[in-house]
Write a protein that holds these residues in place. Structure first.
Motif, PDB file in Angstrom:
ATOM      1  N   ASN A 195      -3.858   5.423  -7.501  1.00 41.18           N
ATOM      2  CA  ASN A 195      -3.066   5.154  -6.297  1.00 41.18           C
ATOM      3  C   ASN A 195      -3.711   4.186  -5.311  1.00 41.18           C
ATOM      4  OD1 ASN A 195      -0.963   6.699  -7.183  1.00 41.18           O
ATOM      5  ND2 ASN A 195      -1.406   8.480  -5.908  1.00 41.18           N
ATOM      6  N   PRO A 196      -5.050   4.225  -5.118  1.00 41.38           N
ATOM      7  CA  PRO A 196      -5.646   3.258  -4.186  1.00 41.38           C
ATOM      8  C   PRO A 196      -5.316   1.809  -4.541  1.00 41.38           C
ATOM      9  CG  PRO A 196      -7.224   4.973  -4.682  1.00 41.38           C
ATOM     10  CD  PRO A 196      -6.051   5.183  -5.612  1.00 41.38           C
ATOM     11  N   LEU A 197      -5.265   1.511  -5.839  1.00 47.13           N
ATOM     12  CA  LEU A 197      -4.927   0.148  -6.251  1.00 47.13           C
ATOM     13  C   LEU A 197      -3.426  -0.080  -6.282  1.00 47.13           C
ATOM     14  CD1 LEU A 197      -7.264  -1.246  -9.055  1.00 47.13           C
ATOM     15  CD2 LEU A 197      -6.375  -2.428  -7.067  1.00 47.13           C
ATOM     16  N   GLU A 198      -2.673   0.964  -6.561  1.00 51.77           N
ATOM     17  CA  GLU A 198      -1.218   0.829  -6.581  1.00 51.77           C
ATOM     18  C   GLU A 198      -0.700   0.402  -5.208  1.00 51.77           C
ATOM     19  OE1 GLU A 198       1.067   1.085  -9.011  1.00 51.77           O
ATOM     20  OE2 GLU A 198      -0.522   1.320 -10.499  1.00 51.77           O
ATOM     21  N   ARG A 199      -1.289   0.965  -4.150  1.00 56.28           N
ATOM     22  CA  ARG A 199      -0.865   0.597  -2.792  1.00 56.28           C
ATOM     23  C   ARG A 199      -1.202  -0.860  -2.490  1.00 56.28           C
ATOM     24  NH1 ARG A 199      -2.108   6.161  -1.777  1.00 56.28           N
ATOM     25  NH2 ARG A 199      -4.316   5.737  -1.425  1.00 56.28           N
ATOM     26  N   ILE A 200      -2.365  -1.300  -2.960  1.00 53.27           N
ATOM     27  CA  ILE A 200      -2.743  -2.698  -2.774  1.00 53.27           C
ATOM     28  C   ILE A 200      -1.783  -3.602  -3.541  1.00 53.27           C
ATOM     29  CG2 ILE A 200      -4.493  -4.415  -3.427  1.00 53.27           C
ATOM     30  CD1 ILE A 200      -6.617  -2.476  -2.619  1.00 53.27           C
ATOM     31  N   ASN A 201      -1.445  -3.214  -4.763  1.00 51.06           N
ATOM     32  CA  ASN A 201      -0.540  -4.017  -5.574  1.00 51.06           C
ATOM     33  C   ASN A 201       0.834  -4.157  -4.926  1.00 51.06           C
ATOM     34  OD1 ASN A 201      -2.535  -4.364  -7.454  1.00 51.06           O
ATOM     35  ND2 ASN A 201      -1.702  -2.926  -8.944  1.00 51.06           N
ATOM     36  N   ARG A 202       1.298  -3.095  -4.294  1.00 50.38           N
ATOM     37  CA  ARG A 202       2.597  -3.182  -3.603  1.00 50.38           C
ATOM     38  C   ARG A 202       2.537  -4.192  -2.462  1.00 50.38           C
ATOM     39  NH1 ARG A 202       2.839   2.516  -4.460  1.00 50.38           N
ATOM     40  NH2 ARG A 202       2.061   2.939  -2.365  1.00 50.38           N
ATOM     41  N   GLU A 203       1.438  -4.211  -1.746  1.00 52.48           N
ATOM     42  CA  GLU A 203       1.276  -5.164  -0.653  1.00 52.48           C
ATOM     43  C   GLU A 203       1.196  -6.587  -1.192  1.00 52.48           C
ATOM     44  OE1 GLU A 203       0.585  -7.010   3.044  1.00 52.48           O
ATOM     45  OE2 GLU A 203       1.540  -5.141   2.433  1.00 52.48           O
ATOM     46  N   VAL A 204       0.498  -6.770  -2.303  1.00 44.51           N
ATOM     47  CA  VAL A 204       0.398  -8.096  -2.912  1.00 44.51           C
ATOM     48  C   VAL A 204       1.771  -8.572  -3.378  1.00 44.51           C
ATOM     49  CG1 VAL A 204      -0.490  -9.359  -4.907  1.00 44.51           C
ATOM     50  CG2 VAL A 204      -2.016  -7.886  -3.587  1.00 44.51           C
ATOM     51  N   ARG A 205       2.528  -7.680  -4.019  1.00 49.67           N
ATOM     52  CA  ARG A 205       3.872  -8.059  -4.483  1.00 49.67           C
ATOM     53  C   ARG A 205       4.778  -8.424  -3.311  1.00 49.67           C
ATOM     54  NH1 ARG A 205       2.975  -3.673  -8.203  1.00 49.67           N
ATOM     55  NH2 ARG A 205       2.767  -4.452 -10.332  1.00 49.67           N
ATOM     56  N   ARG A 206       4.625  -7.688  -2.222  1.00 47.09           N
ATOM     57  CA  ARG A 206       5.451  -7.988  -1.042  1.00 47.09           C
ATOM     58  C   ARG A 206       5.169  -9.392  -0.526  1.00 47.09           C
ATOM     59  NH1 ARG A 206       5.376  -7.491   4.545  1.00 47.09           N
ATOM     60  NH2 ARG A 206       3.172  -6.943   4.591  1.00 47.09           N
ATOM     61  N   ARG A 207       3.903  -9.796  -0.589  1.00 43.27           N
ATOM     62  CA  ARG A 207       3.508 -11.106  -0.080  1.00 43.27           C
ATOM     63  C   ARG A 207       3.829 -12.229  -1.060  1.00 43.27           C
ATOM     64  NH1 ARG A 207       2.420 -11.547   5.389  1.00 43.27           N
ATOM     65  NH2 ARG A 207       1.568  -9.560   6.104  1.00 43.27           N
ATOM     66  N   THR A 208       3.826 -11.932  -2.350  1.00 50.91           N
ATOM     67  CA  THR A 208       4.052 -12.980  -3.345  1.00 50.91           C
ATOM     68  C   THR A 208       5.514 -13.109  -3.751  1.00 50.91           C
ATOM     69  OG1 THR A 208       3.537 -11.417  -5.129  1.00 50.91           O
ATOM     70  CG2 THR A 208       1.723 -12.761  -4.282  1.00 50.91           C
ATOM     71  N   ARG A 209       6.336 -12.098  -3.430  1.00 54.31           N
ATOM     72  CA  ARG A 209       7.742 -12.123  -3.842  1.00 54.31           C
ATOM     73  C   ARG A 209       8.475 -13.334  -3.273  1.00 54.31           C
ATOM     74  NH1 ARG A 209       9.116  -7.376  -1.997  1.00 54.31           N
ATOM     75  NH2 ARG A 209       8.292  -6.303  -3.839  1.00 54.31           N
ATOM     76  N   VAL A 210       8.116 -13.738  -2.064  1.00 55.41           N
ATOM     77  CA  VAL A 210       8.813 -14.865  -1.425  1.00 55.41           C
ATOM     78  C   VAL A 210       8.519 -16.190  -2.126  1.00 55.41           C
ATOM     79  CG1 VAL A 210       8.870 -13.766   0.835  1.00 55.41           C
ATOM     80  CG2 VAL A 210       6.907 -15.159   0.216  1.00 55.41           C
ATOM     81  N   VAL A 211       7.427 -16.240  -2.896  1.00 54.81           N
ATOM     82  CA  VAL A 211       7.067 -17.479  -3.585  1.00 54.81           C
ATOM     83  C   VAL A 211       7.939 -17.701  -4.808  1.00 54.81           C
ATOM     84  CG1 VAL A 211       5.209 -18.712  -4.780  1.00 54.81           C
ATOM     85  CG2 VAL A 211       4.691 -17.295  -2.774  1.00 54.81           C
ATOM     86  N   GLY A 212       8.339 -16.619  -5.453  1.00 53.21           N
ATOM     87  CA  GLY A 212       9.106 -16.734  -6.693  1.00 53.21           C
ATOM     88  C   GLY A 212       8.167 -16.997  -7.839  1.00 53.21           C
ATOM     89  N   ALA A 213       8.205 -18.211  -8.404  1.00 55.41           N
ATOM     90  CA  ALA A 213       7.321 -18.595  -9.506  1.00 55.41           C
ATOM     91  C   ALA A 213       6.258 -19.555  -8.986  1.00 55.41           C
ATOM     92  CB  ALA A 213       8.120 -19.248 -10.633  1.00 55.41           C
ATOM     93  N   PHE A 214       5.006 -19.280  -9.313  1.00 57.18           N
ATOM     94  CA  PHE A 214       3.909 -20.135  -8.889  1.00 57.18           C
ATOM     95  C   PHE A 214       3.820 -21.366  -9.799  1.00 57.18           C
ATOM     96  CE2 PHE A 214       2.847 -16.040  -7.144  1.00 57.18           C
ATOM     97  CZ  PHE A 214       2.246 -16.329  -5.930  1.00 57.18           C
ATOM     98  N   PRO A 215       3.316 -22.504  -9.276  1.00 58.75           N
ATOM     99  CA  PRO A 215       3.199 -23.706 -10.109  1.00 58.75           C
ATOM    100  C   PRO A 215       2.180 -23.554 -11.234  1.00 58.75           C
ATOM    101  CG  PRO A 215       2.154 -24.036  -7.974  1.00 58.75           C
ATOM    102  CD  PRO A 215       2.925 -22.758  -7.890  1.00 58.75           C
TER     103      PRO A 215
END
Length: 264
Positions: A195-215
């Motif tokens: 869970n400690p990493l799962e919470r971090i992953n959710r925050e990362v996904r929230r921040r990267t979702r707006v990018v869509g696909a990276f170059p």
């Protein structure tokens, strides 16, 4: 300039010992030759001798396979990761074998939540709640032998319910979910899941979702690393997570018992 700063942070030496280390990978999308493909970013966080959490490493993995994990663990070891007593992760392809190669003395804890989900794939929806209660009873026991006995009872119960596939998953994997019981009871809740990493992953996904696909994979890695670096400097990294005196007390008690037994 920013990439240089992030790379310097990502490759910094790891100071001190980290008894507990959590490992996981997060999938992001990248554009490659006109196609959108997945890229895995591997993350490791640890708990140091004073009980504080630290982001130990983040690296791009072509995918969550044995070679990617082997490269990541080599990266951590070369930077000075030592003193690991327990790794906590899901049962990723090749990860367990790679851990044995680089940290043979460390135990491995399979995330209990992920294991529950694996069992539920073989359980009808109408019976998931009942089976969940049975599985939780295993990890509510007072020690590892009692948990093993309870697991045997659960296997018999599942077989009587005609859930043979679920019973097989429990029988084959339950012992992988119990290593945390060898550590101080006060730490159990924090060690039996990822869970400690799962919470971090959710925050990362929230921040990267707006990018869509990276170059490319490098840009994905840099954004994830930048976010983790920011989090490490906030309350997340400055608040004590575990009382590591409990682990040191347990070690002293174990040494005293070994001395008494040797004298006898």
């Amino acid at each position: 300039k920013v990439y240089g700063q992030i790379e310097s942070w990502r490759n910094r030496p790891i100071q001190g010992e980290h008894a507990y280390v959590y490992l996981d990978g997060i999938w992001l999308k990248r554009s490659w030759g006109g196609e959108v493909k997945n890229v895995a970013v591997l993350i490791a966080i640890g708990v140091d001798a004073e009980g504080f959490r630290e982001v130990l490493g983040v690296a791009e993995g072509t995918k969550e396979d044995a070679e990617s994990w082997r490269s990541f663990l080599r990266h951590l070891k070369e930077r000075g990761l030592t003193g690991v007593r327990l790794f906590v992760s899901d049962k990723c392809l090749g990860l367990v074998e790679s851990l044995a190669e680089f940290y043979p003395e460390a135990a491995w804890q399979r995330c209990v939540v992920h294991w529950y989900r694996n069992v539920f794939t073989a359980v009808p929806t109408t019976k998931v709640k009942d089976v969940a209660a049975m599985l939780k009873a295993i990890h509510a026991q007072e020690d590892r032998p009692a948990a093993a006995r309870k697991a045997a009872e659960v296997v018999e119960k599942l077989e009587s319910m005609r859930l043979g596939k679920a019973a097989a998953i429990v029988r084959e994997g339950v012992m992988e979910t119990l290593p945390y019981m060898a550590f101080p009871r006060e730490h159990w809740r924090s060690l039996r899941t990822n869970n400690p990493l799962e919470r971090i992953n959710r925050e990362v996904r929230r921040r990267t979702r707006v990018v869509g696909a990276f170059p490319d994979g490098q840009s994905a890695l840099m954004l994830v690393a930048a976010r983790l670096r920011h989090m490490a400097g906030t309350r997340w990294g400055k608040r004590k997570y575990l009382d590591m005196d409990r682990l040191r007390e347990q070690d002293r008690e174990r040494e005293a018992m070994e001395t008494i037994e040797a004298a006898a």
